[in-house]
Structure formats: C-alpha cells, structure tokens
Design a protein around this motif. Structure first.
Motif, PDB file in Angstrom:
ATOM      1  N   THR A   1      -4.639  -5.944  -5.637  1.00 42.70           N
ATOM      2  CA  THR A   1      -4.790  -4.359  -5.999  1.00 42.70           C
ATOM      3  C   THR A   1      -3.684  -3.403  -5.731  1.00 42.70           C
ATOM      4  N   HIS A   2      -3.061  -3.619  -4.572  1.00 49.28           N
ATOM      5  CA  HIS A   2      -1.851  -2.790  -4.427  1.00 49.28           C
ATOM      6  C   HIS A   2      -0.469  -2.796  -5.161  1.00 49.28           C
TER       7      HIS A   2
ATOM      8  N   CYS B   1     -14.600 -10.821 -10.428  1.00 45.91           N
ATOM      9  CA  CYS B   1     -12.983 -10.308 -10.041  1.00 45.91           C
ATOM     10  C   CYS B   1     -13.415  -8.857  -9.310  1.00 45.91           C
ATOM     11  N   ASP B   2     -12.467  -8.644  -8.546  1.00 44.42           N
ATOM     12  CA  ASP B   2     -12.586  -7.377  -7.857  1.00 44.42           C
ATOM     13  C   ASP B   2     -12.481  -6.179  -8.718  1.00 44.42           C
ATOM     14  N   ALA B   3     -13.205  -5.547  -8.542  1.00 42.74           N
ATOM     15  CA  ALA B   3     -13.478  -4.012  -9.366  1.00 42.74           C
ATOM     16  C   ALA B   3     -12.287  -3.265  -9.434  1.00 42.74           C
ATOM     17  N   SER B   4     -11.357  -3.256  -8.485  1.00 43.86           N
ATOM     18  CA  SER B   4     -10.267  -2.477  -8.296  1.00 43.86           C
ATOM     19  C   SER B   4      -9.100  -3.010  -9.008  1.00 43.86           C
TER      20      SER B   4
ATOM     21  N   PHE C   1       2.987  -1.723  -9.475  1.00 43.69           N
ATOM     22  CA  PHE C   1       3.615  -1.651 -10.894  1.00 43.69           C
ATOM     23  C   PHE C   1       3.332  -0.912 -11.788  1.00 43.69           C
ATOM     24  N   PHE C   2       1.978  -0.421 -11.960  1.00 40.59           N
ATOM     25  CA  PHE C   2       1.484   0.441 -12.843  1.00 40.59           C
ATOM     26  C   PHE C   2       2.254   1.683 -12.675  1.00 40.59           C
ATOM     27  N   GLU C   3       2.349   2.401 -11.545  1.00 40.16           N
ATOM     28  CA  GLU C   3       3.219   3.546 -11.186  1.00 40.16           C
ATOM     29  C   GLU C   3       4.678   3.647 -11.489  1.00 40.16           C
ATOM     30  N   LEU C   4       5.304   2.419 -11.144  1.00 40.72           N
ATOM     31  CA  LEU C   4       6.661   2.243 -11.526  1.00 40.72           C
ATOM     32  C   LEU C   4       6.820   2.082 -13.082  1.00 40.72           C
TER      33      LEU C   4
ATOM     34  N   LYS D   1       0.735  -1.229  -0.037  1.00 40.81           N
ATOM     35  CA  LYS D   1       0.061  -0.023   0.009  1.00 40.81           C
ATOM     36  C   LYS D   1       0.865   1.263  -0.205  1.00 40.81           C
ATOM     37  N   GLN D   2       1.929   1.295   0.789  1.00 39.00           N
ATOM     38  CA  GLN D   2       2.753   2.240   0.720  1.00 39.00           C
ATOM     39  C   GLN D   2       3.579   2.634  -0.467  1.00 39.00           C
ATOM     40  N   LEU D   3       3.931   1.156  -1.030  1.00 38.33           N
ATOM     41  CA  LEU D   3       4.578   1.549  -2.301  1.00 38.33           C
ATOM     42  C   LEU D   3       3.643   1.825  -3.334  1.00 38.33           C
TER      43      LEU D   3
END
Length: 686
Positions: free
Chosen positions: A114-115, A151-154, A120-123, A75-77
């Motif tokens: 999700t986290h 599947c989870d929406a997020s 990974f997306f932000e990196l 989450k912090q990442l």
C-alpha cells in the motif's frame, strides 16, 4: 459475459449495503466539489539540498533487508512525495524504478505494498515522468490487483486511482487498461460497503467512458445482454433516489449523462443531404404514415408531385417541393428527422392525430408539425446541453435520464404533444410561433428543474403546467419585482442598506472562521488529498494545512501553516491568478470563474484556490475583501442583500397591505393660529 440476474443481484446487494450504512457523512456547507484545486507557490522554504539528503536516505531505506525499515521508509516516502522538489530529487535517483520493481515482484506484505503504490502515485502525479513510460508488465500487475477477488481494500483503492490516471494519460494506455480490467470486477467494486472504493471504481468507469472516443462506452455496451448499461444506470439511480448523493458520485452521474447525450451531437450537427436516397425515403415515410392516399403508382408524375407537395405542406414543411431544405440547418440537423421518425413509428396514433387535426384547421390557426418538430428538437438540445463538453465541476444531472435509454426521443414525443396543446390554449396563429415556443421552453425548463425521476412523472407535471399556469407564474414574479419600485420604498431601501451590509460582512467573516475543506487535484483531475483553510477568531491570521479524509472541522492548532492578514497584499480572481497564468489556454471558462488567489509577504508568494462552487467562491472572495478593507462585489452578496432588503421591506410595510403608497410624501399641514389647546394639569387632579 454477465448474466442479467447477476446485475440484478448487484442492485439488491447495493441497496442493502446502502441501507445498513449511515447516511453520507455531512460536511456542512463547506463540502467542496471533488474538483476544487489548491496550489501553494513558494510556501515551502526547505532547501533543495536538504530534500536531496532526505531522498537519498529514503532511497537506501526502501532497499534495506529489514522489512520494518522498508515499511517505515515507504510510509515516510508516501508522505513527503507530495512535495515536487523532493519528487525531483527522488526520481533523479531512479527511485520510481525501484518502486515499480517492488510492485512487479509482489513479494511484500499488504501494508508495504500500500505504501509503495501510494508513493508511486504521488510521484507520478507531478508529471515529472510520463505515464506512457510504464511497462505493460507493471500495468497488468496493477490491473490484477483490481481484478483480484480477495485483496486489501487500501491496495485496491490506490490501484483503481492509478488505472484512472493511466486511462486519462493517453489512448495507448486506455486500450491496455480496457483489455486487462474486467467489467465484472468494476461492478463488484460498486457494491462493496467501502465508499472510497465505490467512488474510485466509478471514476475509472467514467474515465474509460470519456476516453472511448466516438464509440459510446464500448467497455459497457459490448457486454451481454445489451441492457447491462441501463441496469448499471438504474443502480446509480437507486443511490440518487434513496440517499443524498455524495458530491463525487453526483459529478460522475453528471459526466455519464453528458457523455451519453453528446453521442447525439454528430446527428445534431449533420444537415440533411437532399441527394441522399435513404433520407428522402424517411421523409416520404413520414408523409405516408400521416395520410392514407390512393396508389401513387397509377398517377402521372405531375399529379404525384402535386399530391406530395400538398401533403408535405399539410405536414408543416415550409418548402413543399423539396422538404429536405427545411432540415439543412444544423443544429438540429438530422436529429430532428430522427425524432420525427421515432414519434411516427413509436406513437403512430398520436402522430396521425396531430397531423390530421391541424391539417383540418383554418390555415392561420394550424400548428405546423415539421416546423414545430425542428424547433422543438433544437430547444431540447439546448436545454440538455447536447454538444457541450462536461465541465470539471458540474454536478447538475437529470434523474429522468437514468430511467430512459432514449431520453431525447421520448422527451420529444411528450413535448410535441404538449406544444400542440399549448398552441390551442394560446389560440395561436403562424405569427405567434415564436411566442408559443418560448412558452413551451419555459414549461419544459420549469418541469425539469423539479427533477422528475420518470418519464410518466415528467409528462404529468409538464401537462399540468398549462399556459394559464405559466401566465400566473409570470404575473406573480412580475408583481414581486414591481412592488419594490415605488419611490418611498426605494428611499427606505437606501436607509436600510448600511445595516444589512454590516450583517453580510459579519456573516462572511464568521464563515471564514468556520473554514472550508478543499481537495487537491492534478491536471488529470485527481481528488485524493485534502486541505483546510480557516480564519482565526480574532480575524488576524489565516490558518491552513493538509488534513485526513475523515476530518470534518480541524482545530486551528492542527493547521501548521499560517498567513497574517496584515501580510496579504492583494486578492486576485480569474485569469489574473498565478495558477491560471501557468496553465493559460488549458482551463475552461468554468474553472476560470471559480479561481482566486491571495498574494502575501512579497509578490512571489501566493495561496491559490479553485472554489468548489460559485457559492464558495463568493463567500471567500467577499470575506477576503472585507479583511482587506474593500467593498464586496460578488453576485451572491447582491442576491443576499436583495433578499434581506425584500424581507425587511415586507415586514415594515406589513400594516400597509392593499394600501397604495403615494410617490410623494403628503404635504405637512400649516401650523395652527394659536396653541391654546393645551391641557392645564394641576396637582389636585393627580
């Protein structure tokens, strides 16, 4: 394959879900286009060494055996990965490889997954690591998350965004994503109640469409039945007609329209080949469809050539002996031949009536069908911007596009008959050809600007806008412009300007105090994170900072970063902005026209923007100019000043309606010979 009933059910379901939802969340006048850009250079002063320690701690935390520690670390990442310096440190430890492994294993809870995907997306968004390095196993895993019915929406939201970035990064990944993602699931995502998933699914569809190359949307058109794409467009039109279109969806509709229309560009830019047997046969088909002639086989070659030349002249070709020469000019090239052929085959009665009616007129008053068709096709190409690539911020689409699968041809069939009608109303001759085309262009442009939703509505409106109406509109606009040209009125305007300029300055500062919501994007035009910028009520400090998706107008206290107005050194626009210089040669003219920056403290620090629209650009550059004690210079300021001056002048001259204002003031009369006309007032009469 998708059954047509399934898609119709999607239409119904989507309409029902849209009706049950509240109207799109209003963000006020500060709602930005999804492709506004914000870059902050030098604002982060945390040492690289400190971020290296943070990267090391999180790298160890996500490998912990305790799921709670892993969840908190991820989450912090996800939060700190937006910083490029931290991203470099984390990636140097192969942290992104560890995230890929977590995703491929798929053993974690939905929250941890999700986290992980968000991190990974932000990196990857920093482009430190190429998307091309991703394994096919990882891509298939992401695609499976999108294709999953439960599947989870997020997770699905981030997965859709990941696939969009992959498609935009290269042809190889596009082909792999196209192979793995099913159209059924993308259509299913468009009918869910989650607007974020709808937008992400639409973004992925547009990315697939734009990357498809010369073949028009093979992912969509390869489905059965062929009407699937049209039904999808009707689904989107349903959103347009019933609700205020959200800004991201409006952009995607614009992109879909541009990309689809641009598939006509090759025909538009290809001149007719006079040696092509097929193209020559089309020309002769046009001639034969217009004129009932005796059997040409019984005629001699000389007689047949003479007959053909005569009939081609009646059709309106300039070069009778070789009519193909008229279509050598490109644009409109072969597209003009296509539109003429479509009109003659689709509406044969109207085609024959047009040609025969004009061939029986006097030579100087006949409307040449071929010449008119070629020029009209060119006019339609210019109005619909065929051949122009879609801009990053465009959102101006024509709803009529979604009601026709052959819009250009159908518009041509309506407008060529309009041209003939206007020609007769103007009693035009061959010398008036250009004047007639100007009127027809104005008729089409004014009608399309009213956003007709169907071809029938367009036809009714454009035919109602006859030559007489055009003259009335022109006269009204001309009188509106000329009424303020009298010298006394000009002098009155100059006296009113300072007061109105102060009013505009105050409005600009009030607008900056309200603030504006911006979106961050990468070079692949992603629009996930938001930030807000506003001016303090005392006009001394600019506050800005990241905000959540649902935030409408954050309080100043929640915006962590601030810049004292006294520290602002300069306001830069266009290609002079630091973020435009970094991407020199990669930005379109639209982006350059919306870019502005402020430099502060020292020259190395800057806050960089790309406005969501020209209106926001003008508001912010004017407001910042006022703060810096400079003159406002935007076209918006000039337009608003003109409107305010016009309103004020009309109010002040209200009692002078139908009274001619002289150019010179009347002379002041001579003083009287004596002043014995005063009244002797005394107390007795009180």
């Amino acid at each position: 394959q998708i059954d047509i009933t399934d898609v119709l059910l999607i239409l119904v379901s989507y309409a029902r879900s849209a009706l049950l939802q509240s109207s799109p969340r209003p963000l006020g006048p500060s709602l930005p286009n999804p492709y506004a850009v914000q870059t902050i250079q030098g604002a982060s002063k945390t040492s690289k060494r400190g971020k290296g320690c943070c990267a090391e701690d999180l790298y160890k935390g996500i490998q912990s055996a305790d799921s709670g520690v892993r969840c908190d670390s991820l989450k912090q990442l996800a939060n700190v990965s937006t910083d490029v310096t931290f991203a470099q440190e984390f990636i140097s430890r192969d942290g992104h490889v560890l995230l890929v492994k977590i995703v491929e294993d798929g053993n974690e809870s939905p929250l941890i997954m999700t986290h992980t995907l968000t991190s990974f997306f932000e990196l990857m968004d920093h482009q430190i690591v190429s998307w091309e390095n991703l394994s096919s196993a990882f891509i298939k895993k992401i695609a499976s998350l999108v294709n999953a019915k439960v599947c989870d929406a997020s997770i699905q939201q981030v997965s859709l965004a990941l696939l969009e970035s992959m498609v935009q990064s290269g042809r190889a990944l596009y082909l792999l994503v196209k192979q793995e993602v099913t159209l059924e699931r993308l259509l299913a995502h468009l009918q869910v109640a989650n607007q974020q998933i709808q937008t992400k699914a639409m973004a992925l569809l547009m990315a697939l469409l734009q990357t498809a190359g010369d073949t028009p949307a093979p992912l969509l058109l390869s489905s059965s039945p062929p009407l699937l794409l049209l039904l999808l467009l009707l689904l989107l039109l349903l959103l347009v007609l019933l609700f205020e279109t959200p800004a991201p969806m409006a952009h995607y509709l614009y992109v879909l329209q541009s990309v689809t229309l641009n598939h006509l560009e090759p025909r538009m830019r290809t001149p007719l080949d006079c040696y092509s047997q097929d193209q020559r046969e089309v020309l002769h088909t046009l001639r034969q469809a217009a004129f009932e002639t005796e059997s040409e086989n019984s005629l001699s070659n000389e007689r047949r050539r003479s007959l053909c030349a005569k009939e081609f002249r009646k059709l309106g070709f300039s070069n009778n002996s070789n009519p193909g020469q008229d279509l050598v000019r490109a644009p409109p090239g072969l597209l003009a031949l296509d539109t003429m052929e479509y009109f003659s085959s689709r509406y044969p009665d109207a085609y024959s009536r047009f040609v025969l009616e004009n061939s029986s007129r006097e030579d100087k008053h006949e409307c040449p069908f071929a010449r008119s068709s070629i020029q009209l096709t060119l006019v339609l190409c210019e109005i619909l911007r065929i051949g122009d690539p879609p801009s990053e911020t465009g959102a101006d689409y024509h709803p009529i596009f979604f009601s026709q699968d052959r819009l250009v041809e159908e518009l041509f069939c309506v407008c060529i008959q309009l041209l003939n009608k206007t020609w007769k109303e103007m009693r035009a001759t061959q010398e008036d050809f250009d004047k007639v085309m100007q009127v027809v262009r104005e008729q089409i442009t004014r009608t399309l600007s009213s956003k007709p939703t169907s071809l029938e509505l367009f036809k009714n409106k454009v035919n109602a806008l006859n030559y007489g109406e055009i003259l009335k509109l022109r006269q009204t606009e001309r009188l509106h412009q000329e009424e303020t040209l009298a010298l006394p009125v000009v002098e009155l305007k100059e006296r009113l300007k300072p007061e109105l300029m102060d009013l505009i300055r105050q409005q600009r500062l009030n607008r900056l105090c309200q603030g504006t919501l911006f979106r961050k994007i990468s070079s692949r035009r992603r629009q996930d994170k938001l930030w807000y910028c506003r001016l303090s009520p005392n006009h001394k400090v600019l506050h800005y900072g990241d905000v959540e998706e649902d935030t409408e107008s954050p309080a100043i206290e929640s915006l962590q970063e601030k810049i004292p107005v006294a520290d602002i050194k300069a306001l830069l626009t266009g290609k002079d902005c630091p973020h435009m210089k970094e991407n020199k040669g990669k930005q379109t003219k639209e982006v350059l026209d919306l870019a502005f920056s402020i430099t502060y403290d020292v020259e190395d620090y800057s806050l960089n923007f790309i406005a969501s629209s020209r209106a926001d650009f003008c508001l912010w550059t004017d407001g910042l100019s006022v703060l810096l004690g400079r003159d406002m210079g935007s076209e918006s300021m000039r337009s608003e000043l003109e409107i305010l001056l016009s309103m004020e002048i009309k109010l002040r001259l209200l009692d002078l309606e139908n009274v001619q204002i002289p150019d010179l003031a009347p002379p002041v009369p001579l003083p009287p010979s004596n002043y014995h006309f005063c009244y002797d007032f005394n107390a007795t009469e009180q």
